[in-house]
Design a protein around this motif. Structure first.
Motif, short mmCIF file in Angstrom:
data_model
loop_
_atom_site.label_atom_id
_atom_site.label_comp_id
_atom_site.label_asym_id
_atom_site.label_seq_id
_atom_site.Cartn_x
_atom_site.Cartn_y
_atom_site.Cartn_z
N GLY A 190 0.80 -1.21 0.00
CA GLY A 190 0.00 0.00 0.00
C GLY A 190 0.84 1.26 0.00
N PRO A 191 0.18 2.42 -0.06
CA PRO A 191 0.89 3.70 0.00
C PRO A 191 1.69 3.87 1.29
CG PRO A 191 -1.39 4.00 -0.71
CD PRO A 191 -1.26 2.59 -0.26
N ASP A 192 1.31 3.10 2.34
CA ASP A 192 2.00 3.14 3.62
C ASP A 192 3.19 2.19 3.67
OD1 ASP A 192 0.63 0.75 3.59
OD2 ASP A 192 -0.53 1.13 5.42
N ARG A 193 3.49 1.52 2.53
CA ARG A 193 4.59 0.57 2.41
C ARG A 193 4.37 -0.71 3.21
NH1 ARG A 193 9.38 2.69 0.40
NH2 ARG A 193 10.65 1.39 1.78
N MET A 194 3.15 -0.93 3.65
CA MET A 194 2.80 -2.17 4.31
C MET A 194 2.25 -3.17 3.29
SD MET A 194 3.62 -1.80 7.53
CE MET A 194 4.99 -0.77 6.99
N LEU A 195 2.34 -4.46 3.61
CA LEU A 195 1.91 -5.52 2.70
C LEU A 195 0.48 -5.95 3.06
CD1 LEU A 195 2.53 -7.63 0.50
CD2 LEU A 195 3.48 -9.10 2.31
N TYR A 196 -0.42 -5.84 2.08
CA TYR A 196 -1.82 -6.24 2.25
C TYR A 196 -2.05 -7.56 1.50
CZ TYR A 196 -2.70 -1.49 3.95
OH TYR A 196 -2.69 -0.33 4.67
N ALA A 197 -2.84 -8.43 2.11
CA ALA A 197 -3.15 -9.73 1.50
C ALA A 197 -4.63 -10.03 1.66
CB ALA A 197 -2.33 -10.84 2.16
N GLY A 198 -5.25 -10.45 0.56
CA GLY A 198 -6.65 -10.87 0.59
C GLY A 198 -6.72 -12.38 0.71
N THR A 199 -7.47 -12.87 1.68
CA THR A 199 -7.59 -14.32 1.89
C THR A 199 -9.02 -14.78 1.70
OG1 THR A 199 -8.07 -14.36 4.28
CG2 THR A 199 -5.77 -14.06 3.64
N GLY A 200 -9.20 -16.08 1.54
CA GLY A 200 -10.53 -16.68 1.43
C GLY A 200 -10.81 -17.58 2.62
N GLU A 201 -12.08 -17.99 2.75
CA GLU A 201 -12.43 -18.84 3.89
C GLU A 201 -12.29 -20.32 3.57
OE1 GLU A 201 -14.84 -19.99 2.12
OE2 GLU A 201 -16.76 -19.04 2.56
N SER A 202 -11.70 -20.66 2.41
CA SER A 202 -11.36 -22.03 2.00
C SER A 202 -12.57 -22.96 1.99
CB SER A 202 -10.25 -22.60 2.89
OG SER A 202 -10.67 -22.79 4.22
N GLY A 203 -13.78 -22.39 1.88
CA GLY A 203 -14.98 -23.19 1.88
C GLY A 203 -15.57 -23.42 3.26
N ASP A 204 -14.90 -22.97 4.30
CA ASP A 204 -15.39 -23.08 5.68
C ASP A 204 -15.93 -21.72 6.09
OD1 ASP A 204 -15.82 -23.35 8.39
OD2 ASP A 204 -13.87 -24.25 8.82
N ARG A 205 -17.23 -21.53 5.94
CA ARG A 205 -17.83 -20.21 6.13
C ARG A 205 -17.54 -19.57 7.48
NH1 ARG A 205 -23.96 -20.31 3.77
NH2 ARG A 205 -23.51 -21.03 1.65
N GLY A 206 -17.48 -20.39 8.52
CA GLY A 206 -17.33 -19.85 9.87
C GLY A 206 -16.04 -19.12 10.09
N LEU A 207 -15.03 -19.38 9.27
CA LEU A 207 -13.74 -18.72 9.46
C LEU A 207 -13.82 -17.21 9.23
CD1 LEU A 207 -11.27 -21.21 7.73
CD2 LEU A 207 -12.04 -21.14 10.12
N SER A 208 -14.73 -16.77 8.37
CA SER A 208 -14.80 -15.35 8.03
C SER A 208 -15.12 -14.46 9.21
CB SER A 208 -15.85 -15.13 6.92
OG SER A 208 -15.48 -15.79 5.74
N GLN A 209 -15.95 -14.96 10.13
CA GLN A 209 -16.33 -14.17 11.31
C GLN A 209 -15.45 -14.46 12.52
OE1 GLN A 209 -18.71 -11.73 11.73
NE2 GLN A 209 -18.98 -11.76 9.49
N ASP A 210 -14.55 -15.43 12.40
CA ASP A 210 -13.66 -15.80 13.50
C ASP A 210 -12.41 -14.92 13.44
OD1 ASP A 210 -12.02 -16.92 15.37
OD2 ASP A 210 -12.02 -18.94 14.50
N ARG A 211 -12.28 -14.01 14.36
CA ARG A 211 -11.14 -13.08 14.34
C ARG A 211 -9.82 -13.78 14.63
NH1 ARG A 211 -13.27 -7.73 17.58
NH2 ARG A 211 -15.25 -7.46 16.47
N LYS A 212 -9.87 -14.98 15.16
CA LYS A 212 -8.65 -15.74 15.42
C LYS A 212 -8.16 -16.47 14.18
CE LYS A 212 -9.73 -16.54 20.31
NZ LYS A 212 -9.92 -17.58 21.36
N SER A 213 -9.00 -16.55 13.16
CA SER A 213 -8.64 -17.23 11.91
C SER A 213 -8.11 -16.22 10.90
CB SER A 213 -9.85 -17.96 11.32
OG SER A 213 -9.56 -18.45 10.02
N LEU A 214 -7.20 -16.70 10.04
CA LEU A 214 -6.67 -15.86 8.97
C LEU A 214 -7.51 -15.96 7.71
CD1 LEU A 214 -2.90 -16.79 9.44
CD2 LEU A 214 -4.01 -14.65 10.14
N GLY A 215 -8.52 -16.82 7.69
CA GLY A 215 -9.35 -17.02 6.51
C GLY A 215 -10.47 -16.01 6.40
N GLY A 216 -10.77 -15.57 5.16
CA GLY A 216 -11.85 -14.62 4.94
C GLY A 216 -11.54 -13.24 5.47
#
Length: 389
Positions: A190-216
């Motif tokens: 980004g403009p802040d020189r930090m690295l941004y990454a977009g992830t998916g929930e790998s088919g496990d929907r619950g991961l998206s709302q789980d803040r402890k998970s890196l998925g979604g």
């Protein structure tokens, strides 16, 4: 080697332009006519974010294909312009990175990335150049391994023979959930020189709302793979959450982040990213009346979009469509739309995977017809140079 913890306890939301394709029954994308304007809540946020004097682009734009830059590419996914000339292209299934001469179309394979385990939608996905590439020559790559999705960096040495120009990968971040579908994969500094990454929930929907998970999620990291300073959740790489499968990331002229995202059967999304915000999946697909979820800037039926990469140029976000087989122009006003999205190149070049700014009114556009879901024509896959307004 710096390795990120597998369990993360916080969530981060950013203002990026992210590319994400809509996916139905495990397939990449679907869509229909865009609904155009954002909800009242999103419009209000946009008005607050954008100065009243901020210029808006014309309601209607244009796209002209100037030339075919290169052809004969196999499962191209990520594209990174090299300062001084050249385009780096990643091959999802072959696990290789190739340098394309944008003037002649000549292709030179830099090498194969060790550890890539392609299957389904996984493989060698997004690539990005270090903010200090001129001095450190580091290429970052997001890929699916035998056990997870991860981000590595490699030294690029053009003095070595073709096929041997990539150094050994240094893993800077690992533990992102993997699956046959929804592996995310787009990375960008980004403009802040930090690295941004977009992830998916790998088919496990619950991961998206789980803040402890890196998925979604959208993650924000230092170049060394640590949670970036100023993230919305202490000691966490999570920037935003509630995503299904983020596929595109881009910043506008005011350094606001946007991201594209696959819907399931109904709505694909373009989102303006706010740190710490919840984008609703799996409880919300597209716009929602629930105030705890952040509504998209624009949404499309999945047959018309299945968005992948995005780029910003001439006051608009440009979004590549896979199943929709078209390039969408989304004119912006702040973090909202100033007019209805407009489609170009519908069906002309098949599935469209990645779009990257080439400076000014030019874009690089990468097709995706050799990914197992397209109908390859002679010359596929290819990189096109566009002129847009």
């Amino acid at each position: 080697m710096i390795v990120q913890r597998r369990v993360v306890t916080s969530v981060l939301a950013a203002g990026t332009l992210l590319l994400t394709a809509g996916c139905s029954s495990g397939a990449e994308g679907s869509g229909q006519e865009p609904s155009g304007a954002a909800s009242d809540r999103t419009s209000a946020a946009a008005s607050a974010a954008g100065p009243a004097a901020e210029e808006t682009p014309p309601a209607k734009g244009s796209v002209k294909v100037l030339r075919t830059v290169a052809e004969g590419l196999k499962t191209p996914w990520g594209l990174a312009p090299v300062p001084g000339g050249g385009l780096l292209v990643s091959s999802r299934d072959e696990g290789t990175i190739t340098l394309v001469d944008e003037e002649t179309g000549k292709k030179t394979e830099l090498g194969e990335v060790p550890g890539v385990s392609p299957a389904g939608e996984g493989g060698l996905l997004g690539i990005a150049l270090s903010p200090d590439f001129a001095s450190d020559r580091m290429i970052y790559a997001y890929f699916t391994s035998a056990s997870d999705n991860r981000i590595v960096r490699m030294l690029y040495d053009p003095a070595k023979p073709a096929g041997e120009q990539l150094g050994a990968p240094d893993t800077v971040f690992k533990g992102i959930p993997k699956g046959m579908i929804h592996n995310g994969g787009r990375i960008a500094f980004g403009p802040d020189r930090m690295l941004y990454a977009g992830t998916g929930e790998s088919g496990d929907r619950g991961l998206s709302q789980d803040r402890k998970s890196l998925g979604g999620k959208i993650l924000r990291l230092t170049p060394e793979g640590e949670p970036a300073p100023g993230n919305p959740f202490p000691d966490s790489p999570v920037y935003s959450y509630g995503h299904r499968n983020v596929q595109g990331l881009a910043w506008d002229a005011k350094q606001r982040l946007f991201a594209s995202e696959f819907g399931q059967d109904t709505w694909d999304e373009l989102n303006a990213i706010k740190p710490g915000a919840d984008y609703g999946w799996p409880d919300a697909e597209g716009r929602s009346s629930d105030p705890k979820y952040r509504n998209p800037v624009a949404q499309w039926h999945t047959d018309d979009a299945s968005p992948s990469g995005i780029a910003y140029a001439q006051g608009s976000v440009w979004m590549a469509g896979l199943k929709g087989q078209r390039l969408w122009r989304v004119p912006l006003k702040g973090t909202g739309t100033s007019a209805a999205p407009q489609a170009f190149l519908a069906g002309t070049y098949g599935r469209l995977r990645t779009v990257v700014s080439a400076g000014g009114d030019k874009l690089w556009l990468v097709t995706s017809n050799t990914d197992g879901r397209g109908d390859p024509k002679p010359g596929d896959d290819r990189i096109l140079e566009l002129e847009v307004s």
